[in-house]
Write a protein that holds these residues in place. Structure first.
Motif, mmCIF file in Angstrom:
data_model
loop_
_atom_site.group_PDB
_atom_site.id
_atom_site.type_symbol
_atom_site.label_atom_id
_atom_site.label_comp_id
_atom_site.label_asym_id
_atom_site.label_seq_id
_atom_site.Cartn_x
_atom_site.Cartn_y
_atom_site.Cartn_z
ATOM 1 N N LEU A 154 7.745 1.231 -4.836
ATOM 2 C CA LEU A 154 9.038 1.914 -4.843
ATOM 3 C C LEU A 154 9.698 1.880 -3.462
ATOM 4 O O LEU A 154 10.915 1.677 -3.348
ATOM 5 C CB LEU A 154 8.867 3.357 -5.309
ATOM 6 N N SER A 155 8.902 2.079 -2.417
ATOM 7 C CA SER A 155 9.458 2.065 -1.058
ATOM 8 C C SER A 155 10.040 0.703 -0.718
ATOM 9 O O SER A 155 11.154 0.605 -0.183
ATOM 10 C CB SER A 155 8.370 2.436 -0.044
ATOM 11 N N PHE A 156 9.308 -0.343 -1.056
ATOM 12 C CA PHE A 156 9.810 -1.681 -0.746
ATOM 13 C C PHE A 156 11.066 -1.986 -1.546
ATOM 14 O O PHE A 156 12.020 -2.569 -1.017
ATOM 15 C CB PHE A 156 8.732 -2.731 -1.032
ATOM 16 N N ALA A 157 11.080 -1.602 -2.825
ATOM 17 C CA ALA A 157 12.251 -1.877 -3.657
ATOM 18 C C ALA A 157 13.485 -1.131 -3.137
ATOM 19 O O ALA A 157 14.578 -1.709 -3.034
ATOM 20 C CB ALA A 157 11.960 -1.487 -5.099
ATOM 21 N N PHE A 179 -1.474 -11.436 1.782
ATOM 22 C CA PHE A 179 -0.557 -12.389 1.178
ATOM 23 C C PHE A 179 0.866 -11.843 1.233
ATOM 24 O O PHE A 179 1.086 -10.629 1.241
ATOM 25 C CB PHE A 179 -0.930 -12.655 -0.285
ATOM 26 N N ASN A 180 1.829 -12.733 1.241
ATOM 27 C CA ASN A 180 3.225 -12.319 1.182
ATOM 28 C C ASN A 180 4.055 -13.404 0.530
ATOM 29 O O ASN A 180 3.805 -14.604 0.717
ATOM 30 C CB ASN A 180 3.770 -12.008 2.580
ATOM 31 N N THR A 181 5.036 -12.995 -0.251
ATOM 32 C CA THR A 181 5.975 -13.939 -0.852
ATOM 33 C C THR A 181 7.349 -13.838 -0.195
ATOM 34 O O THR A 181 8.264 -14.580 -0.553
ATOM 35 C CB THR A 181 6.118 -13.683 -2.368
ATOM 36 N N LEU A 182 7.501 -12.906 0.750
ATOM 37 C CA LEU A 182 8.731 -12.751 1.523
ATOM 38 C C LEU A 182 8.382 -12.661 3.001
ATOM 39 O O LEU A 182 7.266 -12.280 3.371
ATOM 40 C CB LEU A 182 9.500 -11.502 1.081
ATOM 41 N N ASP A 183 9.349 -13.004 3.842
ATOM 42 C CA ASP A 183 9.142 -13.040 5.288
ATOM 43 C C ASP A 183 9.264 -11.632 5.863
ATOM 44 O O ASP A 183 10.325 -11.007 5.781
ATOM 45 C CB ASP A 183 10.171 -13.978 5.925
ATOM 46 N N TYR A 184 8.180 -11.126 6.445
ATOM 47 C CA TYR A 184 8.200 -9.767 6.998
ATOM 48 C C TYR A 184 9.058 -9.657 8.252
ATOM 49 O O TYR A 184 9.479 -8.556 8.608
ATOM 50 C CB TYR A 184 6.773 -9.304 7.297
ATOM 51 N N TYR A 234 13.374 -2.164 9.529
ATOM 52 C CA TYR A 234 12.339 -1.438 10.258
ATOM 53 C C TYR A 234 11.710 -0.330 9.411
ATOM 54 O O TYR A 234 10.530 0.006 9.574
ATOM 55 C CB TYR A 234 12.908 -0.858 11.551
ATOM 56 N N GLY A 235 12.491 0.248 8.499
ATOM 57 C CA GLY A 235 11.936 1.265 7.608
ATOM 58 C C GLY A 235 10.828 0.700 6.738
ATOM 59 O O GLY A 235 9.800 1.343 6.512
ATOM 60 N N THR A 236 11.038 -0.520 6.235
ATOM 61 C CA THR A 236 10.013 -1.185 5.421
ATOM 62 C C THR A 236 8.780 -1.499 6.259
ATOM 63 O O THR A 236 7.639 -1.337 5.798
ATOM 64 C CB THR A 236 10.574 -2.483 4.827
ATOM 65 N N PRO A 242 8.326 -13.258 26.245
ATOM 66 C CA PRO A 242 9.452 -12.333 26.022
ATOM 67 C C PRO A 242 10.006 -12.398 24.599
ATOM 68 O O PRO A 242 10.745 -11.499 24.186
ATOM 69 C CB PRO A 242 10.501 -12.807 27.042
ATOM 70 N N GLU A 243 9.657 -13.447 23.841
ATOM 71 C CA GLU A 243 10.144 -13.554 22.470
ATOM 72 C C GLU A 243 9.417 -12.605 21.520
ATOM 73 O O GLU A 243 9.909 -12.307 20.438
ATOM 74 C CB GLU A 243 9.978 -14.994 21.976
ATOM 75 N N VAL A 244 8.240 -12.148 21.909
ATOM 76 C CA VAL A 244 7.462 -11.239 21.056
ATOM 77 C C VAL A 244 7.924 -9.813 21.322
ATOM 78 O O VAL A 244 7.819 -9.307 22.443
ATOM 79 C CB VAL A 244 5.954 -11.372 21.335
ATOM 80 N N LYS A 245 8.398 -9.141 20.283
ATOM 81 C CA LYS A 245 8.960 -7.811 20.417
ATOM 82 C C LYS A 245 7.891 -6.725 20.307
ATOM 83 O O LYS A 245 6.778 -6.953 19.855
ATOM 84 C CB LYS A 245 10.041 -7.600 19.355
ATOM 85 N N PHE A 246 8.299 -5.522 20.713
ATOM 86 C CA PHE A 246 7.437 -4.346 20.690
ATOM 87 C C PHE A 246 6.882 -4.094 19.290
ATOM 88 O O PHE A 246 5.674 -3.908 19.100
ATOM 89 C CB PHE A 246 8.250 -3.138 21.175
ATOM 90 N N VAL A 247 7.760 -4.088 18.281
ATOM 91 C CA VAL A 247 7.339 -3.788 16.910
ATOM 92 C C VAL A 247 6.427 -4.874 16.359
ATOM 93 O O VAL A 247 5.516 -4.595 15.569
ATOM 94 C CB VAL A 247 8.584 -3.589 16.008
ATOM 95 N N GLN A 248 6.636 -6.113 16.787
ATOM 96 C CA GLN A 248 5.769 -7.200 16.324
ATOM 97 C C GLN A 248 4.340 -7.022 16.832
ATOM 98 O O GLN A 248 3.374 -7.243 16.092
ATOM 99 C CB GLN A 248 6.323 -8.556 16.782
ATOM 100 N N LEU A 249 4.208 -6.614 18.085
ATOM 101 C CA LEU A 249 2.872 -6.396 18.641
ATOM 102 C C LEU A 249 2.161 -5.244 17.954
ATOM 103 O O LEU A 249 0.953 -5.314 17.676
ATOM 104 C CB LEU A 249 2.971 -6.128 20.150
#
Length: 468
Positions: free
Chosen positions: A262-265, A299-304, A309-311, A394-401
Motif C-alpha cells: 500500500l505504501s509503495f502504491a 529483486f526489483n522490477t523498478l529503479d529505486y 524519498y518517502g518511498t 561526489p556523485e554518491v549522495k547521502f541517502v544512497q550511502l
C-alpha cells in the motif's frame, strides 16, 4: 584425591591423562556458525578468482571477489560487478552454490551429509544445528534438517518449473531452464541475484514473474520452523496447533506485506519514472512486487534511484525489520520488532507485563529483543558513519550511502545504483556489515564473548536512576 594411572612400562611414550578434545569441537555454537560462514566466503572468493570463473576479457580484483562471495553466502544480492556478464557458467554455478549454502547454512548441510554417510550426529552437533535454526528442541533436530533440506529443494524445483514458462521462450530450452533454476534458488533464499544486468526490470509487466518470485521470497522468508508448523497444522488440525511464534510470524509477515504494498502504491502512483505510466493492473503488480522485495529479497522490477524519498524511507524501515527468524532472510526479524514495540507500548500504558495471545512474554525474551535491536541500530549507524568518512565520489549522495548500508546489514541487496561507484574501503565496510547481518549481531557478540561465569554475589537493586 585420585592419582592418575601409572604409565605402562611397555609403552613409556603413551599419554595417560585425559585426551584433549580437538579445537574445533571445543568451539561454542555461535563461534562455529561464524567460522563456517567465514570459511565459505573465503573459499567462494578463491573460486571466483579462478580464470575458469570469468568470461574472456573480464578481470576481478580480490576485494571484488570477496565482496561477491560475501554477498552470495550472506544471501544479500549487492554486487560490485554484474553476475551475468562478468562470470562464466562455472562462475555463475559457484555463485548459485554459495547462495544455497548461505541460505540453508553450512552446518545444516554438513549435518545432512553426516546423515547421508550414516555418521552418528552427536549432541554437540545437534546443539549447533539447533542454534543455527533458532529452535530449542534437540530431539528431532536430525529429522528436522532432513525435512528442511528436502522441502527447500522441492520448493525451488517447483519455482523453476513455473519460471520456465517465462525464461524458456526468452532464452531457449537449456539456457531458459538454467535461468529459471538460478532465479528460483536466488528468490527462495532471499538473495536477489539476477543473471540480467538490469535485474528484473524488463519483466515489470509480466504476471508470472510478479507472482512466482514474490511467492518464493515469502516462503523463504517465512522461516523453516513456521513452514513446518503450518503444514503440520493443516494436515491434522485436531492434533497440532499453531504455536505462538508461528502465529506472531504470520501476522507480522501479512501486516508488513500489506503496509509495503500500500505504501509503495500510494507514494509512487503518479511518479512517471515508476508506476505513473503503467496501466492499472501492472501498477498493482509492480506495487506488490516492490512491497515484497524489501523483506530482504533484493529483486526489483523498478529503479529505486528514481523513487520518491518517502518511498525510500519506508523501504529502509522494511529492510531493517526484515524477515521471520530461522529463515533465509535478514534484518532484526519481525518477532524482534514486535516484542520491542509491544513492550514499549505496554510500558507507556503502565502495564508491567507484555502479553501475546493471552500469554506473557518473558523478561529474558524482551531483553534479548532489545539487545538485538540496539546492537543492530548501533552497527548500522557505525557502518553509515564509516561509509560517509570513506566516501571519495561526489556523485554518491547521502541517502544512497544510507540505503546501501541498511541494505547490506539487513542482507537485502536493494540498491540505488550506488554499489559499483563505491571504493575499496567502502566495499570492506559493506562486507563486514553483510557478514554481521547474516549471522546476527547477537550471535557474533556471543561468539567472541567470554563464557558466562556465575557469581555468588548479587547486589541490591537501585531505584534512584531516572529514565525518560
Amino acid at each position: 584425591m585420585t592419582r592418575p594411572p601409572a604409565p605402562d612400562p611397555r609403552f613409556p611414550n603413551l599419554p595417560t591423562g585425559p585426551r584433549r578434545k580437538p579445537w574445533l569441537s571445543r568451539l561454542r555454537p555461535p563461534q562455529l556458525i561464524a567460522l563456517t560462514f567465514a570459511l565459505a566466503i573465503v573459499v567462494g572468493a578463491g573460486l571466483l578468482l579462478l580464470p575458469i570463473s570469468l568470461e574472456p576479457g573480464q578481470s576481478l580484483r580480490p576485494i571484488q571477489a570477496l565482496f561477491m562471495a560475501t554477498s552470495a553466502v550472506c544471501v544479500t544480492g549487492l554486487g560490485v560487478v554484474d553476475v551475468g556478464s562478468t562470470f562464466s557458467t562455472f562462475g555463475e554455478v559457484v555463485m548459485l552454490l554459495l547462495i544455497q549454502i548461505g541460505g540453508l547454512g553450512l552446518i545444516t548441510l554438513g549435518t545432512l551429509f553426516a546423515i547421508a554417510v550414516r555418521r552418528r550426529v552427536g549432541i554437540s552437533d545437534r546443539i549447533q544445528v539447533a542454534q543455527q535454526l533458532n529452535t530449542l528442541e534437540l530431539g528431532g533436530v536430525v529429522k528436522l534438517v532432513r525435512t528442511i533440506v528436502l522441502s527447500s529443494v522441492l520448493v525451488e524445483l517447483a519455482g523453476t518449473v513455473l519460471l520456465s514458462s517465462v525464461f524458456v521462450p526468452e532464452e531457449g530450452l537449456g539456457r531458459g531452464l538454467y535461468f529459471s533454476l538460478f532465479h528460483a534458488v536466488s528468490a527462495f533464499n532471499n538473495a536477489g541475484f539476477s543473471l540480467y544486468a538490469t535485474g528484473l526490470t524488463g519483466f515489470v509487466t509480466n504476471p508470472v514473474i510478479n507472482l512466482v518470485i514474490p511467492l518464493l521470497i515469502v516462503l523463504g522468508g517465512m522461516g523453516f520452523l513456521v513452514q513446518l508448523n503450518v503444514l503440520a497444522y493443516l494436515r491434522h488440525r485436531r492434533r497440532n496447533r499453531l504455536n505462538a511464534n508461528s502465529k506472531l510470524s504470520l501476522v507480522m509477515m501479512a501486516a508488513l506485506l500489506l503496509i509495503g504494498t500500500l505504501s509503495f502504491a500510494l507514494l509512487e502512483w503518479t511518479n512517471p519514472a515508476t508506476l505513473g505510466t503503467l496501466p492499472l493492473g501492472d501498477k498493482l503488480l509492480a506495487a506488490w512486487f516492490q512491497g515484497v522485495t524489501p523483506r530482504t529479497a533484493g529483486f526489483n522490477t523498478l529503479d529505486y534511484s528514481t523513487m520518491h524519498y518517502g518511498t525510500i524511507f519506508v523501504t529502509i524501515l522494511l529492510m531493517f525489520i526484515g524477515a521471520n527468524p530461522g529463515s533465509t532472510g535478514g534484518g532484526i526479524k519481525t518477532t524482534t520488532f514486535y516484542v520491542m514495540m509491544a513492550s514499549a507500548w505496554g510500558m507507556v500504558r503502565g502495564r508491567h507485563d507484555t502479553t501475546l495471545f493471552r500469554r506473557r512474554i518473558g523478561t529474558t525474551t524482551i531483553l534479548r529483543a532489545m539487545t538485538v535491536g540496539l546492537l543492530s541500530l548501533g552497527l548500522v549507524n557505525l557502518g553509515f558513519l564509516l561509509m560517509l568518512l570513506l566516501n571519495t565520489n561526489p556523485e554518491v549522495k547521502f541517502v544512497q550511502l544510507f540505503f546501501e548500508t541498511v541494505s547490506a546489514f539487513a542482507t537485502v541487496g536493494l540498491s540505488m545504483n550506488a554499489t559499483p561507484l563505491l571504493n575499496a574501503d567502502q566495499e570492506v565496510v559493506l562486507i563486514f556489515l553483510m557478514f554481521l547481518g547474516r549471522i546476527g549481531p547477537l550471535t557474533f557478540a556471543v561468539a567472541f564473548s567470554r563464557p558466562d561465569s556465575r557469581t555468588l554475589v548479587r547486589y541490591p537493586q537501585e531505584h534512584d536512576i531516572l529514565i525518560g
